[in-house]
Design a protein around this motif. Structure first.
Motif, mmCIF file in Angstrom:
data_model
loop_
_atom_site.group_PDB
_atom_site.id
_atom_site.type_symbol
_atom_site.label_atom_id
_atom_site.label_comp_id
_atom_site.label_asym_id
_atom_site.label_seq_id
_atom_site.Cartn_x
_atom_site.Cartn_y
_atom_site.Cartn_z
ATOM 1 N N UNK A 236 27.788 81.958 59.728
ATOM 2 C CA UNK A 236 27.313 82.674 59.914
ATOM 3 C C UNK A 236 27.006 81.629 57.916
ATOM 4 N N UNK A 237 27.603 80.640 58.009
ATOM 5 C CA UNK A 237 26.856 79.497 56.767
ATOM 6 C C UNK A 237 25.712 78.928 56.272
ATOM 7 N N UNK A 238 24.756 79.004 57.650
ATOM 8 C CA UNK A 238 23.603 78.774 58.065
ATOM 9 C C UNK A 238 22.537 79.410 58.542
ATOM 10 N N UNK A 239 21.893 80.237 58.607
ATOM 11 C CA UNK A 239 20.773 80.758 59.123
ATOM 12 C C UNK A 239 18.840 80.107 59.815
ATOM 13 N N UNK A 240 19.432 78.953 59.134
ATOM 14 C CA UNK A 240 17.895 77.966 59.599
ATOM 15 C C UNK A 240 18.209 77.033 60.559
ATOM 16 N N UNK A 241 17.260 76.416 60.823
ATOM 17 C CA UNK A 241 16.630 75.687 62.207
ATOM 18 C C UNK A 241 15.948 75.122 62.050
ATOM 19 N N UNK A 242 15.482 73.043 62.218
ATOM 20 C CA UNK A 242 16.370 72.648 61.920
ATOM 21 C C UNK A 242 17.519 72.140 61.344
ATOM 22 N N UNK A 243 17.222 72.008 60.073
ATOM 23 C CA UNK A 243 18.179 71.872 59.070
ATOM 24 C C UNK A 243 19.087 72.738 58.859
ATOM 25 N N UNK A 244 20.021 72.499 57.920
ATOM 26 C CA UNK A 244 20.732 73.943 56.881
ATOM 27 C C UNK A 244 21.007 73.897 56.081
ATOM 28 N N UNK A 245 20.256 74.617 55.990
ATOM 29 C CA UNK A 245 19.939 75.736 54.499
ATOM 30 C C UNK A 245 18.940 74.296 53.330
ATOM 31 N N UNK A 246 18.415 73.831 54.487
ATOM 32 C CA UNK A 246 17.242 72.805 53.879
ATOM 33 C C UNK A 246 18.138 71.430 53.867
ATOM 34 N N UNK A 247 18.995 71.133 54.596
ATOM 35 C CA UNK A 247 20.080 69.979 54.619
ATOM 36 C C UNK A 247 20.070 69.599 56.123
ATOM 37 N N UNK A 248 19.906 67.591 56.333
ATOM 38 C CA UNK A 248 20.062 67.495 57.426
ATOM 39 C C UNK A 248 21.850 67.424 57.995
ATOM 40 N N UNK A 249 22.354 67.151 56.512
ATOM 41 C CA UNK A 249 23.975 67.327 56.044
ATOM 42 C C UNK A 249 23.716 68.194 55.886
ATOM 43 N N UNK A 250 24.948 69.132 55.652
ATOM 44 C CA UNK A 250 25.023 70.459 54.890
ATOM 45 C C UNK A 250 25.886 70.267 53.580
ATOM 46 N N UNK A 251 25.358 70.994 52.207
ATOM 47 C CA UNK A 251 26.051 70.697 51.113
ATOM 48 C C UNK A 251 27.387 71.905 51.657
ATOM 49 N N UNK A 252 28.005 71.726 51.326
ATOM 50 C CA UNK A 252 29.264 72.590 51.238
ATOM 51 C C UNK A 252 30.471 71.974 51.977
ATOM 52 N N UNK A 253 30.355 71.210 52.702
ATOM 53 C CA UNK A 253 31.759 70.455 53.389
ATOM 54 C C UNK A 253 32.463 69.486 52.757
ATOM 55 N N UNK A 254 34.039 69.555 53.025
ATOM 56 C CA UNK A 254 35.463 70.006 51.584
ATOM 57 C C UNK A 254 36.686 69.023 52.638
ATOM 58 N N UNK A 255 36.736 67.350 52.257
ATOM 59 C CA UNK A 255 37.585 67.482 52.782
ATOM 60 C C UNK A 255 39.196 67.113 52.651
ATOM 61 N N UNK A 256 39.917 67.879 53.675
ATOM 62 C CA UNK A 256 41.139 68.789 53.605
ATOM 63 C C UNK A 256 42.102 68.052 54.343
ATOM 64 N N UNK A 257 41.935 67.386 53.673
ATOM 65 C CA UNK A 257 43.401 65.988 53.879
ATOM 66 C C UNK A 257 43.441 64.925 54.929
#
Length: 355
Positions: A236-257
Motif C-alpha cells: 500500500x505504500x506505493x501504487x505506481x510502477x515502475x517508479x515508487x511514488x516518482x522515485x526509483x529508490x523510494x523516500x521513507x526508508x528508515x534504518x531500524x538498527x
C-alpha cells in the motif's frame, strides 16, 4: 531442497518389486500438490481480509467442529474481543462481521486438516498394500512430518499477533508461507521421482543441479519477500510502477538498527526489494527455461516462460490497483505455481538421459 533431493534412493533400490505402484503414487502426490496450492490461495484471502486472528486457540482435533449454537458463537466472539486486533482495530464489530472473518480462518485451518487426511490415509493404505517402492517410505514419512510442522508454525504465527499487535509478525508470516513452499517443492519433486520410476524403472535417480537449484532458490527468496511485503502491508505504500511514488529508490526508508530489523520492519525497503528482486528471479527462470529447451523439454520451458510473464503482470496489476483482493490472491497463487513448475524443471534437468 538440496538435502531433500539427496534422499532419493540409489538406482538399485528404486527398482519396483512386487505390487509397487509408482504411477499411482505420482498421481496422488500431484493431487496433494494441487491442494497445497489451493491452501496458499485461501491463506492469501485470509490474510487480505484480516481474518487470521479471529480464532484465538489451536485445537488440532476438536477445532474441526465450528460453532453450532448461538452460545458457541458468543463464546468465540468473546475470546476474539480479548485480542489486540479487536481492541485497536475492530472496536464495535458486530457478531455478523465477526462470522465473516471467522469463516476464512476456519476454512483455512479445515483445509489444512483435510490435506493432512488426504495424505495420511492413502499413505497408510499404500504401505499396507506394499505399493511404495523400496527406499521411499522414509521420505514419505518426512513429508508427513513437514505437514505437521507447517500446522505448528501456523499456530505460532497466529499467536504472535494476539497480543500488542493488530496483525501477525511479518517474519512469522514469511516462515509460514516458506514452510508451505518447502512442502510443495518436496511433494512435487517426489511426485516427479515416482512418475519417472513408472516410465523407466532402471533409469537412475534425479539429482539437484545448479541449473535447477539456483533459479528455484532465487524464486523462493522472491516469494518470501512477497510474504514480508504482505505482512508489513507494504503493497500500500506505493501504487505506481515502475517508479515508487516518482522515485526509483523510494523516500521513507528508515534504518531500524540492523539489516534484519529493517528488512522485517520497513515497508518501503521491503516493497522496493520485492519489486527489483523479481527481475533477478525472472532472469534465472528464463535461464532455466533455456536449459530445458536445449535438452528437449520444450513444453516445460514454455510453461515456465508463460507463468513467469503472467506473474510479472499480476504483480504490476496488484500494485497499480492498490492491492485489489482478487489480483493479490492470484499473484500469490501463481507465484507458488511457478515454484512448483520450476521444481519440475529442476527435476527434469537433474534426470539422467535414457540410454
Amino acid at each position: 531442497m538440496a538435502e531433500f533431493a539427496q534422499m532419493t534412493p540409489s538406482r538399485a533400490s528404486i527398482a519396483p518389486g512386487g505390487p509397487a505402484r509408482p504411477a499411482l503414487l505420482a498421481r496422488w502426490l500431484f493431487v496433494i500438490a494441487g491442494l497445497i496450492l489451493f491452501m496458499v490461495a485461501v491463506g492469501g484471502v485470509t490474510r487480505l481480509t484480516e481474518s487470521g486472528l479471529s480464532i484465538t486457540e489451536w485445537k488440532p482435533v476438536t477445532g474441526a467442529i465450528p460453532p453450532l449454537t448461538e452460545a458457541d458463537w458468543q463464546a468465540e466472539f468473546a475470546a476474539y474481543k480479548q485480542s489486540s486486533q479487536y481492541a485497536l482495530m475492530n472496536q464495535g464489530m458486530t457478531l455478523a462481521a465477526f462470522k465473516q472473518i471467522y469463516f476464512w480462518e476456519y476454512f483455512h485451518r479445515l483445509l489444512g486438516r483435510l490435506i493432512g487426511l488426504a495424505y495420511a490415509v492413502p499413505l497408510v493404505w499404500f504401505a499396507a498394500r506394499r505399493a511404495v517402492p523400496r527406499g521411499y517410505g522414509p521420505r514419505l514419512i518426512v513429508l508427513l512430518l513437514l505437514g505437521g510442522a507447517q500446522g505448528a508454525v501456523g499456530w505460532f504465527m497466529v499467536r504472535s499477533g494476539l497480543t500488542d499487535r493488530v496483525n501477525v509478525e511479518p517474519a512469522m508470516l514469511a516462515a509460514h508461507l516458506g514452510m508451505a513452499l518447502i512442502l510443495l517443492a518436496a511433494v512435487v519433486w517426489t511426485a516427479c521421482d515416482f512418475a519417472r520410476l513408472a516410465r523407466t524403472p532402471h533409469g537412475g535417480s534425479a539429482r539437484l543441479k545448479l541449473a535447477g537449484a539456483i533459479p528455484a532458490l532465487l524464486l523462493f527468496l522472491q516469494i518470501l519477500l512477497g510474504a514480508l511485503t504482505a505482512g508489513l502491508r507494504a503493497g500500500y505504500v506505493a501504487n505506481t510502477w515502475p517508479l515508487m511514488n516518482d522515485h526509483l529508490v523510494p523516500e521513507g526508508i528508515t534504518w531500524w538498527g540492523s539489516f534484519w530489523m529493517t528488512l522485517t520492519s520497513d515497508p518501503f525497503l521491503v516493497h522496493f526489494l520485492h519489486r527489483w528482486w523479481a527481475w533477478v528471479a525472472a532472469g534465472a527462470i528464463i535461464w532455466m527455461a533455456g536449459w530445458l529447451h536445449r535438452t528437449g523439454s520444450t513444453g516445460l520451458a514454455y510453461a515456465l516462460l508463460a507463468i513467469t510473464l503472467a506473474q510479472i503482470m499480476l504483480g504490476i496489476a496488484t500494485v497499480i490497483t492498490g492491492v485489489a483482493l482478487v489480483l493479490a490472491v492470484a499473484h500469490q497463487l501463481v507465484g507458488a505455481l511457478l515454484l512448483g513448475v520450476a521444481v519440475m524443471g529442476a527435476h527434469r534437468l537433474g534426470t539422467p538421459r535414457a540410454a
